[in-house]
Design a protein around this motif. Sequence first.
Motif, short mmCIF file in Angstrom:
data_model
loop_
_atom_site.label_atom_id
_atom_site.label_comp_id
_atom_site.label_asym_id
_atom_site.label_seq_id
_atom_site.Cartn_x
_atom_site.Cartn_y
_atom_site.Cartn_z
N SER B 40 -19.77 20.07 -36.09
CA SER B 40 -20.54 18.82 -36.00
C SER B 40 -19.78 17.87 -35.09
O SER B 40 -18.56 17.92 -34.99
CB SER B 40 -20.73 18.19 -37.37
OG SER B 40 -19.50 18.10 -38.03
N GLY B 41 -20.52 17.04 -34.40
CA GLY B 41 -19.88 16.11 -33.47
C GLY B 41 -19.70 16.69 -32.08
O GLY B 41 -19.17 16.03 -31.20
N ASP B 81 -16.24 23.16 -39.73
CA ASP B 81 -15.77 21.81 -40.01
C ASP B 81 -14.66 21.73 -41.05
O ASP B 81 -14.10 20.67 -41.28
CB ASP B 81 -16.93 20.93 -40.50
CG ASP B 81 -17.85 20.53 -39.35
OD1 ASP B 81 -19.03 20.22 -39.63
OD2 ASP B 81 -17.40 20.53 -38.20
N LYS B 158 -21.03 17.48 -24.47
CA LYS B 158 -20.11 16.34 -24.39
C LYS B 158 -19.06 16.61 -23.31
O LYS B 158 -17.89 16.33 -23.47
CB LYS B 158 -19.38 16.11 -25.72
CG LYS B 158 -20.28 15.59 -26.79
CD LYS B 158 -19.45 15.00 -27.91
CE LYS B 158 -20.31 14.11 -28.78
NZ LYS B 158 -19.55 13.42 -29.79
#
Lengths: 325, 317
Positions: B40-41, B81, B158
């Motif tokens: 996540s992220g 995670d 990202k």
Amino acid sequence: MKEGSGEDQNVAPSMYSHVSRPSSHRNKNARKGLPFNVMLVGESGLGRKTFLNTLCESAVITGSEVTNAEQAHIAEPMQFKNYTVEMDEDGMKIILNIIDTPGFGDGIDNEQCFMQIQEYLELQFDNVLAEENRIKRNTKFNDSRIHALLYFISPTGHSLREIDIELMKRLGSRANIIPVIGRSDSLTPRELVLFKQRIMSDIVTHSISVFNFPDLDDEDEDAVEENSELRAMLPFAVVGCEEVINEDGRPVRVRNYPWGVVQVDNDEHSDFDRLRYVLLNSHISDLRDRTQNELYEMYRTEKLSGNTSVLANNTSQAVISAIGA
Amino acid sequence: MSAPANDVQDYVGFDTITQQMERKFLKRGFNLNVILVGESGMGKSTLVIRKTTEIAPVTQMLEENGVRVKLTIVDTPGFGDQCNNEGCWVPVIKYIKDQHAAYLERELKPNRERIIVDTRVHACLYFLNPGSRGLRPLDVEVLKRLTEVTNVIPVIAKSDSMTIEERTAFKRHIKEELAFHRIMLFPYASDDDADDDRVLNASIRELIPFAVVGSEEVIEVEGKLIRGRRHGWGVINIFDETHSDFVHLRNFMLRTHLSDLIEVTSQRHYEQFRTSQLRQIKELRAQQAAAAASGGAPPAQPQVPLSVMQHQPMTQV
């Protein structure tokens, strides 16, 4: 600073406390250089090495040793690597000892990492404890207690991950933890503000003890204001870079993207400069003092009275005072 | 379309089959099921250009030039995670296999639908961490397993914290490491590939992993509205090819290789699954027969329910 009290004959004033007195500039030890030990913790890729090189303005850690495909994916066990750099900060000489932790969090199962770091921190405390209690003490004893632990958080933009929470919870009572967001240039200004808020909220929720810029002297208004500003900046968003270009004759550290240029020293682009000033200038004494007077003393009490509930009580008080502001 | 007069008797018109098939497929539209695998992220949800906090598959209808695509995206929250990520790939592999099993079950029914609902995963976007030097130990473990059951497309989301040099170096390291571990990614080379396919596939392989930047925001730049990210030092336009490979990834998945993704899933991954399942069923029957004869405990079940298999004619061993 704790003075020896009559009630307990085993307590002697620490022979190292004079080194942490704020006005040690004219002290002989200050001429030799003030030792400052900083540990860098974080997964690879979050900019620890670059941060260090940027901080010291020189390639302290050079490119990674692993260059071939066969080894690149192997989970190296976490190591502790020492680097020493002499810094001159506004006339004050600092012996900066950096302890890097390559391998932290890089494996599939990372639960061992926390224990290893805790043991390392406690070992340094044990060394001081042993030395303090010697009959003939070594005045040149090398104090390797960690004064600041910079923990690098991944710029997910969401909130703290399990590994972040676990680490900071476990080590908050052993070192001054300064949370840092690595590679923060992947977040827009708005995302960064929200991310910082969520992280600090998580820190409070989980009763994590971080270095919260406590006010040691409530009368010093400037210091109180400065501490309050720094508290609001936590966690520090850093961008590190080793590329220096010449802008109007001045060397400027930048990262060049197709859509723009990030200036590491620009306060609007990163908190790097502020963090550097905190570590090497404004709060170097506070960090050293807290390590000695609070963290070490707490550990010592626990160790000597063999009572872990004492540590638990002290931890909760430390947490409350750290969050208090 | 008119045939020359003297060929009227010979002309049957099967040369319009391609057009007919095309029209049929276009009318029916394509079902593309994609699974997103990554911590996540890492920017998974921003890549989909649709805000959702659900865990369930999310469907979007896309249409362009008369071609309709029903795009279904499944996210994998919680993947990677934890402090200890041992086995975190198990639920993902299970999901992919479950879709194959569901399809097999429908296919085996005596009264099956004319067009079987296809929830099989056609593509897996695997998200790489932009900070790492290359593949992490977890990446190697997971990619090896994923590539055995589905088409994997590695992506750096990202990627706006990487300079162009860093991006190039990262892609190079990743490619070297993938080759070293013999991890097979889509598109796969094949001897029947036509020359333009080869050229196209080679250019795709050059780009892998796709460095993308996702955005849920529409921002205004010099009077124009673009989808991007506004930093203090500049604006990223996700559709700008110098900023991100997003356009290439989208073309790759939704245009040039859309039918390939579906076909390869069906002809390769699904068939592999089907063969191994049916073999297991055959062995299971043999064991059950033997157990019944000797009065022992029944053996473990394969994924396709036995009830469906009852309808299969017994094959000679």
